[in-house]
Design a protein around this motif. Structure first.
Motif: not given
Length: 108
Positions: A53-58, A60-64, A91-92, A96-99
């Motif tokens: 479930d790690f997500m790319r927000c930028n 430079c970053y991959l967030v748990n 962002k979109k 969506l992934g976070l939702t």
């Protein structure tokens, strides 16, 4: 996961990784126990960790998402207070992934 750095191999539990950052082709795995640096591609880790479930927000970053406290405007605020910028092009998909992640019963 196993990460190769200048000292050899380091084993990390994916649940302990808050986020991964890339700067000048150097990856930093920010964990609950501290930072681990390694070389490599953030894209390859994004592919490896997508099942976690790690997500790319930028770029430079991959967030748990387990460590996300809130999202305010274009910032992801982590439980430890770290602020990570969400880029406009990502962002979109990030939201969506976070939702979807929250919709599966997870809580931010």
């Amino acid at each position: 996961i196993t990460v190769r750095n200048s000292n050899g191999l380091v084993r990390l539990n994916t649940d302990d990784i808050l986020y991964i950052e890339v700067l000048d082709h150097i990856l930093t795995f920010h964990t609950a126990q501290g930072a681990v640096r390694a070389s490599g591609s953030l894209l390859s880790w994004e592919q490896k960790l997508s099942k976690n479930d790690f997500m790319r927000c930028n770029s430079c970053y991959l967030v748990n998402p387990k460590y996300i406290k809130s999202v305010i405007h274009n910032l992801v605020i982590l439980l430890d207070g770290t602020e990570l910028k969400i880029s406009k092009p990502r962002k979109k998909d990030f939201m969506l992934g976070l939702t979807i992640w929250i919709g599966r019963g997870n809580v931010v």
